[in-house]
Design a protein around this motif. Sequence first.
Motif, PDB file in Angstrom:
ATOM      1  N   THR A   3       0.861  -1.179   0.000  1.00  0.00           N
ATOM      2  CA  THR A   3       0.000   0.000   0.000  1.00  0.00           C
ATOM      3  C   THR A   3       0.898   1.231   0.000  1.00  0.00           C
ATOM      4  O   THR A   3       1.819   1.320   0.812  1.00  0.00           O
ATOM      5  N   VAL A   4       0.638   2.167  -0.890  1.00  0.00           N
ATOM      6  CA  VAL A   4       1.419   3.403  -0.965  1.00  0.00           C
ATOM      7  C   VAL A   4       0.502   4.560  -0.598  1.00  0.00           C
ATOM      8  O   VAL A   4      -0.562   4.734  -1.197  1.00  0.00           O
ATOM      9  N   LYS A   5       0.923   5.345   0.405  1.00  0.00           N
ATOM     10  CA  LYS A   5       0.154   6.506   0.843  1.00  0.00           C
ATOM     11  C   LYS A   5       0.996   7.762   0.631  1.00  0.00           C
ATOM     12  O   LYS A   5       2.225   7.713   0.697  1.00  0.00           O
ATOM     13  N   PHE A   6       0.313   8.879   0.400  1.00  0.00           N
ATOM     14  CA  PHE A   6       0.987  10.151   0.159  1.00  0.00           C
ATOM     15  C   PHE A   6       0.598  11.147   1.246  1.00  0.00           C
ATOM     16  O   PHE A   6      -0.574  11.226   1.627  1.00  0.00           O
ATOM     17  N   LYS A   7       1.584  11.909   1.746  1.00  0.00           N
ATOM     18  CA  LYS A   7       1.328  12.924   2.760  1.00  0.00           C
ATOM     19  C   LYS A   7       2.044  14.208   2.319  1.00  0.00           C
ATOM     20  O   LYS A   7       3.252  14.201   2.083  1.00  0.00           O
ATOM     21  N   ASN A   8       1.288  15.293   2.226  1.00  0.00           N
ATOM     22  CA  ASN A   8       1.810  16.588   1.768  1.00  0.00           C
ATOM     23  C   ASN A   8       2.456  16.471   0.388  1.00  0.00           C
ATOM     24  O   ASN A   8       3.434  17.142   0.086  1.00  0.00           O
ATOM     25  N   LEU A   9       1.905  15.599  -0.421  1.00  0.00           N
ATOM     26  CA  LEU A   9       2.461  15.332  -1.738  1.00  0.00           C
ATOM     27  C   LEU A   9       1.323  14.872  -2.639  1.00  0.00           C
ATOM     28  O   LEU A   9       0.466  14.095  -2.216  1.00  0.00           O
ATOM     29  N   ASP A  10       1.286  15.379  -3.852  1.00  0.00           N
ATOM     30  CA  ASP A  10       0.256  14.949  -4.792  1.00  0.00           C
ATOM     31  C   ASP A  10       0.467  13.487  -5.147  1.00  0.00           C
ATOM     32  O   ASP A  10       1.602  13.056  -5.389  1.00  0.00           O
ATOM     33  N   ALA A  11      -0.614  12.731  -5.183  1.00  0.00           N
ATOM     34  CA  ALA A  11      -0.533  11.320  -5.535  1.00  0.00           C
ATOM     35  C   ALA A  11      -0.050  11.198  -6.970  1.00  0.00           C
ATOM     36  O   ALA A  11      -0.594  11.827  -7.882  1.00  0.00           O
ATOM     37  N   SER A  12       0.981  10.411  -7.159  1.00  0.00           N
ATOM     38  CA  SER A  12       1.581  10.259  -8.472  1.00  0.00           C
ATOM     39  C   SER A  12       1.653   8.773  -8.816  1.00  0.00           C
ATOM     40  O   SER A  12       2.146   7.968  -8.018  1.00  0.00           O
ATOM     41  N   GLU A  13       1.161   8.440  -9.974  1.00  0.00           N
ATOM     42  CA  GLU A  13       1.215   7.050 -10.418  1.00  0.00           C
ATOM     43  C   GLU A  13       2.656   6.624 -10.663  1.00  0.00           C
ATOM     44  O   GLU A  13       3.024   5.477 -10.423  1.00  0.00           O
ATOM     45  N   LEU A  14       3.510   7.553 -11.092  1.00  0.00           N
ATOM     46  CA  LEU A  14       4.915   7.250 -11.334  1.00  0.00           C
ATOM     47  C   LEU A  14       5.629   6.896 -10.020  1.00  0.00           C
ATOM     48  O   LEU A  14       6.386   5.924  -9.963  1.00  0.00           O
ATOM     49  N   ALA A  15       5.358   7.653  -8.969  1.00  0.00           N
ATOM     50  CA  ALA A  15       5.959   7.366  -7.662  1.00  0.00           C
ATOM     51  C   ALA A  15       5.443   6.036  -7.119  1.00  0.00           C
ATOM     52  O   ALA A  15       6.202   5.236  -6.563  1.00  0.00           O
ATOM     53  N   ARG A  16       4.155   5.787  -7.289  1.00  0.00           N
ATOM     54  CA  ARG A  16       3.558   4.530  -6.822  1.00  0.00           C
ATOM     55  C   ARG A  16       4.202   3.339  -7.543  1.00  0.00           C
ATOM     56  O   ARG A  16       4.525   2.327  -6.933  1.00  0.00           O
ATOM     57  N   GLU A  17       4.415   3.470  -8.847  1.00  0.00           N
ATOM     58  CA  GLU A  17       5.035   2.399  -9.623  1.00  0.00           C
ATOM     59  C   GLU A  17       6.489   2.186  -9.216  1.00  0.00           C
ATOM     60  O   GLU A  17       6.969   1.055  -9.176  1.00  0.00           O
ATOM     61  N   ALA A  18       7.203   3.279  -8.903  1.00  0.00           N
ATOM     62  CA  ALA A  18       8.603   3.169  -8.480  1.00  0.00           C
ATOM     63  C   ALA A  18       8.715   2.380  -7.177  1.00  0.00           C
ATOM     64  O   ALA A  18       9.574   1.503  -7.035  1.00  0.00           O
ATOM     65  N   VAL A  19       7.832   2.671  -6.238  1.00  0.00           N
ATOM     66  CA  VAL A  19       7.832   1.950  -4.960  1.00  0.00           C
ATOM     67  C   VAL A  19       7.473   0.487  -5.183  1.00  0.00           C
ATOM     68  O   VAL A  19       8.141  -0.415  -4.674  1.00  0.00           O
ATOM     69  N   GLU A  21       7.747  -1.320  -7.884  1.00  0.00           N
ATOM     70  CA  GLU A  21       8.796  -2.009  -8.626  1.00  0.00           C
ATOM     71  C   GLU A  21       9.963  -2.384  -7.718  1.00  0.00           C
ATOM     72  O   GLU A  21      10.466  -3.504  -7.767  1.00  0.00           O
ATOM     73  N   ARG A  22      10.392  -1.439  -6.881  1.00  0.00           N
ATOM     74  CA  ARG A  22      11.510  -1.704  -5.966  1.00  0.00           C
ATOM     75  C   ARG A  22      11.172  -2.812  -4.975  1.00  0.00           C
ATOM     76  O   ARG A  22      11.986  -3.692  -4.703  1.00  0.00           O
ATOM     77  N   LEU A  23       9.977  -2.769  -4.434  1.00  0.00           N
ATOM     78  CA  LEU A  23       9.586  -3.754  -3.428  1.00  0.00           C
ATOM     79  C   LEU A  23       9.277  -5.116  -4.053  1.00  0.00           C
ATOM     80  O   LEU A  23       9.472  -6.148  -3.411  1.00  0.00           O
ATOM     81  N   SER A  24       8.824  -5.126  -5.300  1.00  0.00           N
ATOM     82  CA  SER A  24       8.526  -6.397  -5.971  1.00  0.00           C
ATOM     83  C   SER A  24       9.783  -7.238  -6.137  1.00  0.00           C
ATOM     84  O   SER A  24       9.740  -8.470  -5.991  1.00  0.00           O
ATOM     85  N   SER A  25      10.909  -6.583  -6.426  1.00  0.00           N
ATOM     86  CA  SER A  25      12.155  -7.341  -6.568  1.00  0.00           C
ATOM     87  C   SER A  25      12.567  -7.958  -5.230  1.00  0.00           C
ATOM     88  O   SER A  25      13.115  -9.060  -5.191  1.00  0.00           O
ATOM     89  N   LEU A  26      12.277  -7.271  -4.121  1.00  0.00           N
ATOM     90  CA  LEU A  26      12.585  -7.831  -2.805  1.00  0.00           C
ATOM     91  C   LEU A  26      11.635  -8.967  -2.451  1.00  0.00           C
ATOM     92  O   LEU A  26      12.030  -9.936  -1.810  1.00  0.00           O
ATOM     93  N   LEU A  79      12.933  12.186  -4.222  1.00  0.00           N
ATOM     94  CA  LEU A  79      12.026  11.133  -3.781  1.00  0.00           C
ATOM     95  C   LEU A  79      12.510   9.753  -4.204  1.00  0.00           C
ATOM     96  O   LEU A  79      12.485   8.800  -3.425  1.00  0.00           O
ATOM     97  N   TYR A  80      13.000   9.614  -5.413  1.00  0.00           N
ATOM     98  CA  TYR A  80      13.391   8.309  -5.935  1.00  0.00           C
ATOM     99  C   TYR A  80      14.679   7.802  -5.284  1.00  0.00           C
ATOM    100  O   TYR A  80      14.857   6.596  -5.117  1.00  0.00           O
ATOM    101  N   VAL A  81      15.546   8.711  -4.880  1.00  0.00           N
ATOM    102  CA  VAL A  81      16.753   8.315  -4.141  1.00  0.00           C
ATOM    103  C   VAL A  81      16.357   7.806  -2.759  1.00  0.00           C
ATOM    104  O   VAL A  81      16.907   6.814  -2.263  1.00  0.00           O
ATOM    105  N   ALA A  82      15.378   8.457  -2.134  1.00  0.00           N
ATOM    106  CA  ALA A  82      14.889   8.015  -0.831  1.00  0.00           C
ATOM    107  C   ALA A  82      14.234   6.639  -0.934  1.00  0.00           C
ATOM    108  O   ALA A  82      14.419   5.782  -0.059  1.00  0.00           O
ATOM    109  N   VAL A  83      13.480   6.398  -1.997  1.00  0.00           N
ATOM    110  CA  VAL A  83      12.854   5.083  -2.214  1.00  0.00           C
ATOM    111  C   VAL A  83      13.937   4.016  -2.379  1.00  0.00           C
ATOM    112  O   VAL A  83      13.846   2.925  -1.800  1.00  0.00           O
TER     113      VAL A  83
END
Length: 121
Positions: A3-19, A21-26, A79-83
């Motif tokens: 589950t991906v939640k956004f706080k003080n940030l516009d919901a972005s499908e690109l950010a959701r997909e990045a998270v 994708e990273r977690l799917s490999s794990l 954001l993507y470096v933090a992910v």
Amino acid sequence: MITVKFKNLDASELAREAVTERLSSLIEKFPDLKSCRIVTLLEMENSPLKPGPDLFTVKLQVLNGRYRGVTISKSDGNLYVAVAAVAENLLERLNRFGDRTRVKNIRQARSLMKQDLKIQG
């Protein structure tokens, strides 16, 4: 389930997909994560009182399953470096978790072997 939640940030499908994708490999490396509920919070801190760049924080929590209680939080200007940092830290944490279990099993096996040798000898 991720589950991906956004706080003080516009919901972005690109950010959701990045998270995802990273977690799917794990999840492929650690199949026990498939049954876990994973919540990821993407947050942006932008203070109007303090000048400077935005700070993105990614918080990941495993809420149930074998790895329940694992919480990781990383911040960066991108954001993507933090992910990526959260995914890397999660990999290390899960490897350590598996190592602890393996070491515990080895100790138990050794103690059983010692008991068997004392009984036989």
